[in-house]
Design a protein around this motif. Structure first.
Motif, mmCIF file in Angstrom:
data_model
loop_
_atom_site.group_PDB
_atom_site.id
_atom_site.type_symbol
_atom_site.label_atom_id
_atom_site.label_comp_id
_atom_site.label_asym_id
_atom_site.label_seq_id
_atom_site.Cartn_x
_atom_site.Cartn_y
_atom_site.Cartn_z
ATOM 1 N N LEU A 124 -3.634 1.033 2.866
ATOM 2 C CA LEU A 124 -4.912 1.725 2.706
ATOM 3 C C LEU A 124 -4.715 3.152 2.219
ATOM 4 C CD1 LEU A 124 -8.006 1.569 3.149
ATOM 5 C CD2 LEU A 124 -7.603 2.442 5.469
ATOM 6 N N THR A 125 -3.754 3.859 2.800
ATOM 7 C CA THR A 125 -3.496 5.246 2.403
ATOM 8 C C THR A 125 -3.047 5.320 0.951
ATOM 9 O OG1 THR A 125 -2.836 5.795 4.671
ATOM 10 C CG2 THR A 125 -2.173 7.325 2.934
ATOM 11 N N ILE A 126 -2.155 4.435 0.555
ATOM 12 C CA ILE A 126 -1.636 4.462 -0.814
ATOM 13 C C ILE A 126 -2.716 4.084 -1.816
ATOM 14 C CG2 ILE A 126 0.001 3.324 -2.382
ATOM 15 C CD1 ILE A 126 1.985 3.242 -0.056
ATOM 16 N N GLU A 127 -3.512 3.085 -1.504
ATOM 17 C CA GLU A 127 -4.564 2.650 -2.427
ATOM 18 C C GLU A 127 -5.624 3.721 -2.625
ATOM 19 O OE1 GLU A 127 -4.544 -2.222 -1.968
ATOM 20 O OE2 GLU A 127 -6.045 -1.041 -0.884
ATOM 21 N N ASN A 128 -5.861 4.545 -1.623
ATOM 22 C CA ASN A 128 -6.894 5.582 -1.717
ATOM 23 C C ASN A 128 -6.362 6.920 -2.229
ATOM 24 O OD1 ASN A 128 -8.867 3.857 -0.745
ATOM 25 N ND2 ASN A 128 -8.545 4.440 1.386
ATOM 26 N N SER A 129 -5.077 6.955 -2.574
ATOM 27 C CA SER A 129 -4.477 8.204 -3.023
ATOM 28 C C SER A 129 -4.610 8.361 -4.541
ATOM 29 C CB SER A 129 -2.988 8.232 -2.653
ATOM 30 O OG SER A 129 -2.348 9.350 -3.244
ATOM 31 N N PRO A 130 -4.854 9.583 -5.013
ATOM 32 C CA PRO A 130 -4.842 9.818 -6.472
ATOM 33 C C PRO A 130 -3.446 9.634 -7.069
ATOM 34 C CG PRO A 130 -5.038 11.897 -5.276
ATOM 35 C CD PRO A 130 -5.201 10.807 -4.264
ATOM 36 N N TYR A 131 -2.435 9.530 -6.198
ATOM 37 C CA TYR A 131 -1.050 9.309 -6.653
ATOM 38 C C TYR A 131 -0.611 7.883 -6.330
ATOM 39 C CZ TYR A 131 -0.863 14.284 -7.487
ATOM 40 O OH TYR A 131 -1.114 15.544 -7.979
ATOM 41 N N PHE A 132 -1.535 6.961 -6.543
ATOM 42 C CA PHE A 132 -1.260 5.557 -6.232
ATOM 43 C C PHE A 132 0.003 5.059 -6.927
ATOM 44 C CE2 PHE A 132 -1.567 1.139 -7.699
ATOM 45 C CZ PHE A 132 -1.595 0.479 -6.479
ATOM 46 N N LYS A 133 0.161 5.345 -8.205
ATOM 47 C CA LYS A 133 1.303 4.839 -8.964
ATOM 48 C C LYS A 133 2.623 5.345 -8.380
ATOM 49 C CE LYS A 133 3.255 4.718 -13.655
ATOM 50 N NZ LYS A 133 3.087 5.168 -15.063
ATOM 51 N N GLU A 134 2.681 6.638 -8.070
ATOM 52 C CA GLU A 134 3.919 7.223 -7.530
ATOM 53 C C GLU A 134 4.225 6.676 -6.137
ATOM 54 O OE1 GLU A 134 2.344 9.913 -10.651
ATOM 55 O OE2 GLU A 134 1.473 8.878 -8.918
ATOM 56 N N LEU A 135 3.192 6.500 -5.323
ATOM 57 C CA LEU A 135 3.403 6.035 -3.956
ATOM 58 C C LEU A 135 3.637 4.533 -3.882
ATOM 59 C CD1 LEU A 135 0.737 8.218 -2.096
ATOM 60 C CD2 LEU A 135 3.202 8.599 -2.250
ATOM 61 N N LYS A 136 3.080 3.790 -4.845
ATOM 62 C CA LYS A 136 3.289 2.331 -4.855
ATOM 63 C C LYS A 136 4.763 2.003 -5.075
ATOM 64 C CE LYS A 136 1.539 -1.856 -4.678
ATOM 65 N NZ LYS A 136 2.772 -2.618 -4.588
ATOM 66 N N ILE A 137 5.467 2.827 -5.818
ATOM 67 C CA ILE A 137 6.914 2.636 -5.994
ATOM 68 C C ILE A 137 7.613 2.678 -4.647
ATOM 69 C CG2 ILE A 137 9.008 3.737 -6.888
ATOM 70 C CD1 ILE A 137 7.381 4.630 -9.317
ATOM 71 N N LEU A 138 7.232 3.643 -3.814
ATOM 72 C CA LEU A 138 7.840 3.770 -2.488
ATOM 73 C C LEU A 138 7.480 2.582 -1.603
ATOM 74 C CD1 LEU A 138 7.293 7.579 -1.799
ATOM 75 C CD2 LEU A 138 9.308 6.452 -2.739
ATOM 76 N N GLU A 139 6.249 2.127 -1.685
ATOM 77 C CA GLU A 139 5.852 0.951 -0.898
ATOM 78 C C GLU A 139 6.666 -0.274 -1.291
ATOM 79 O OE1 GLU A 139 2.320 -2.300 -0.801
ATOM 80 O OE2 GLU A 139 1.652 -0.234 -1.091
ATOM 81 N N ASP A 140 6.843 -0.492 -2.599
ATOM 82 C CA ASP A 140 7.618 -1.651 -3.072
ATOM 83 C C ASP A 140 9.056 -1.591 -2.568
ATOM 84 O OD1 ASP A 140 5.392 -2.574 -4.399
ATOM 85 O OD2 ASP A 140 6.024 -1.869 -6.382
ATOM 86 N N ILE A 141 9.660 -0.405 -2.621
ATOM 87 C CA ILE A 141 11.037 -0.255 -2.137
ATOM 88 C C ILE A 141 11.095 -0.500 -0.633
ATOM 89 C CG2 ILE A 141 12.909 1.409 -1.781
ATOM 90 C CD1 ILE A 141 12.110 2.713 -4.423
ATOM 91 N N PHE A 142 10.147 0.064 0.082
ATOM 92 C CA PHE A 142 10.106 -0.088 1.534
ATOM 93 C C PHE A 142 10.059 -1.563 1.946
ATOM 94 C CE2 PHE A 142 7.274 -0.213 5.406
ATOM 95 C CZ PHE A 142 8.234 0.235 6.309
#
Length: 625
Positions: A513-531
């Motif tokens: 939810l936090t990542i999807e609502n962030s204006p930096y979704f693309k940058e944070l989605k990389i971290l989610e995928d790695i995690f």
């Protein structure tokens, strides 16, 4: 030039603002920048390299000096609790402030409004410096084994605090050794020889003027420890210490002058909440040591060069370009962010639970009790592992105390034990989950709607392990075994194996939810995928048994490695977002030229080098006739 350096200051600050909004939702980013600027002007509030050469007494004095300076700073700028918490992140070694935090959290929950109106100003102005005395040398923090007594004397209207046995001695009490003048003593309330169980008592233990222990006190500092070297953990024994009747913190229970007792909630339940509060506080602040360790390790990895470049033999390769270095650091970086995003939920839930309990509503008790144990066990275990990996990623230099990494590791490691040993609270949490099946947590796992993507395999693994454990528990019950026997001897190992996938299943919706609502979704989605990919890797054997295909497995892991290449060019962007200054890091490896720093500190600060021949050793090496 690294790609992250091409980002403008505006973009960098915007990204930092997004991160700090998740960590400190009550503070504006502008206020954070102001506080940061103010604290950086106070050089007396930071450590220096001499810290690594000081003996234990000097370290404790330094810690107390910093705590005093910090308290003056707080009063000078009239800082609120959130502002103090942010500034405390600059002091991973200042344990006195941490102990006071635990004390205040417990007091504000257990004390009545009348008591708080009297004590709050004294605490806020640091006239009262408190600690929390629950753990005993024999039974640890187990409330059922508390032996310290608080005997009510209705003729004098006082409680008599007494330690009847050696094992009832309070031990491992943060700040008690030297710093605190008040402590919350957890002791058995005894009225007319009736034991009402453990209750909290706010007791003065040192004179407010001279700071000398009061009559009836036998207290001191417990001695050297593996970590938290500058902290003054204490022991105490009480020999019929008299304390006023008002010492009983009485929000949820009361004793009248004649000794009549009444309660709103069970004391054991409410005292468990104080440990829950401590666990949530630990989870909330434990991003700090990992962010420090990653800042040091990543900065050094971009500086250090090792072995010729495959494209240019005359050029050395930066170690961050090696896949194995990336595999050491980037999963930890992704976990740092995802744990921060997951923590928002548990902090909010804790606040709601406390508000409800003060209104005599315990509807959130079971949920927060389970989740605080789960979060604390996962976060502290993984942060300690990741700090150690940061140290290893710096090679031999990471082993130096001057790297700052050893201190971070040693000071973080005890968190796996205090406020409940991670394995013990995991077993207790899983026991609660299996036996009571709290609806919200159980349904979140069993009725998830993730039908695709890697996270669905985490949920399938969690469901599979839970069902197997539940089935085994029911079978053992049907054979006539008692609950105590089952949970002590039969299924503890399986319960502990559930901790990691269960945390991921519970925390992922809030991360997503936090990542999807962030204006930096693309940058944070990389971290989610790695995690997620790295968490899958830890459970590969079980996932293979569940039926994940080779193609799907290879896809997730290949995608993770592709993200590593992206992070190799931008990881400093992610870690610089935390804006941790060099003064706080206190690490030679985080400097622009670490080799010069290492050499001059070793030469000039190391007392061993103060003479050409050491005065106590020189005669042993002179030629013998």
């Amino acid at each position: 030039m690294l790609k992250w350096q091409k980002n403008t200051k505006i973009i960098m600050e915007s990204f930092s603002k997004e991160i700090y909004k998740a960590i400190y939702p009550d503070l504006t980013f502008e206020r954070i920048l102001t506080l940061r600027s103010l604290i950086l002007e106070r050089k007396d509030l930071f450590l220096d390299y001499n810290f690594y050469y000081e003996n234990r007494e000097e370290l404790i004095v330094r810690s107390l000096t910093h705590a005093a300076a910090f308290s003056r700073f707080v009063q000078e700028y009239d800082l609120n609790a959130s502002e103090q918490e942010y500034l405390s992140s600059f002091y991973p070694e200042m344990s006195v402030v941490t102990s006071i935090g635990y004390f205040k959290d417990s007091l504000y929950f257990l004390a009545s409004n009348t008591q708080l109106s009297f004590y709050k100003h004294l605490i806020d102005t640091f006239q009262i410096i408190g600690s929390y005395s629950q753990s005993e040398i024999g039974g640890g923090s187990d409330l059922r084994k508390i032996e310290t007594e608080a005997i009510y004397d209705p003729t004098k209207k006082v409680f008599i605090i007494n330690s009847p046995t050696i094992t009832s001695s309070k031990f491992w009490i943060g700040g008690l050794g030297l710093s605190t003048n008040y402590t919350i003593i957890i002791a058995k309330l005894i009225i007319n020889e009736v034991d009402y169980g453990p209750h909290p008592f706010l007791v003065q233990i040192r004179n407010l003027r001279s700071h000398k222990p009061l009559s009836g006190e036998n207290l001191g500092e417990i001695g050297p420890k593996m970590g938290l070297t500058s902290s003054d953990y204490g022991f105490s024994r009480y020999e019929f210490l008299s304390t006023p009747k008002s010492s009983l913190l009485d929000r949820f229970w009361q004793v009248d002058d004649e000794g009549n007792y009444r309660k709103t909630f069970e004391p054991m339940q409410m005292l468990n909440i104080t440990h829950t509060i401590a666990r949530v506080r630990t989870v909330k602040t434990f991003w700090v040591p990992l962010a420090y360790a990653l800042t040091i390790a990543l900065k050094y990895s971009y500086f250090r060069e090792q072995f010729p470049s495959p494209t240019d033999p005359n050029k050395e390769t930066k170690i961050i370009e090696y896949q194995i270095q990336q595999y050491k650091l980037f999963p930890a970086l992704s976990r740092l962010y995802c744990m921060i995003f997951a923590t928002q939920h548990i902090v909010g839930l804790m606040e709601n639970c406390i508000d409800k309990l003060k209104k005599l509503d315990d509807s959130l008790f079971t949920e927060i009790y389970c989740l605080s144990s789960l979060y604390k066990a996962f976060v502290t275990t993984r942060v300690v592992e990741d700090i150690e990996m940061c140290r290893r990623s710096c090679g031999g230099h990471g082993y130096m105390m001057l790297s700052g990494l050893a201190v971070l590791y040693n000071n973080s490691l005890p968190a796996c034990t205090y406020a409940g040993d991670n394995t013990v609270i995991t077993v207790e949490m899983i026991k609660n989950l299996i036996m009571n099946k709290p609806e919200k947590i159980w349904n979140m796992i069993m009725m998830h709607n993730y039908s695709e993507g890697p996270i669905r395999w985490i949920y399938e693994l969690t469901k599979s392990l839970l069902r197997k454990l539940d089935k085994k528990y029911q079978e053992l019950k049907s054979r006539g075994l008692r609950n105590e026997e089952i949970w002590r001897e039969k299924i503890q190992v399986e319960a502990c194996a559930l901790m990691e996938p269960l945390f991921l299943s519970v925390a992922y919706p809030y991360i997503k939810l936090t990542i999807e609502n962030s204006p930096y979704f693309k940058e944070l989605k990389i971290l989610e995928d790695i995690f997620i990919a790295c968490e899958l890797k830890r459970h590969e054997a079980n996932l293979r048994l569940l039926g994940i295909s080779d193609n799907e497995w290879d896809f997730y892991q290949s995608k993770c490695l592709d993200h590593f290449k992206t992070l190799a060019e931008n990881s400093l962007f992610y870690i610089e977002a935390f804006m941790i200054p060099e003064e706080a890091l206190n690490s030679v490896l985080a400097k622009s030229n670490p080799y010069e720093e290492m050499l001059w500190t070793s030469k000039l600060l190391n007392p061993i080098n103060s003479s050409k021949i050491h005065k106590k050793l020189g005669h042993n090496f002179r030629p013998k006739l």
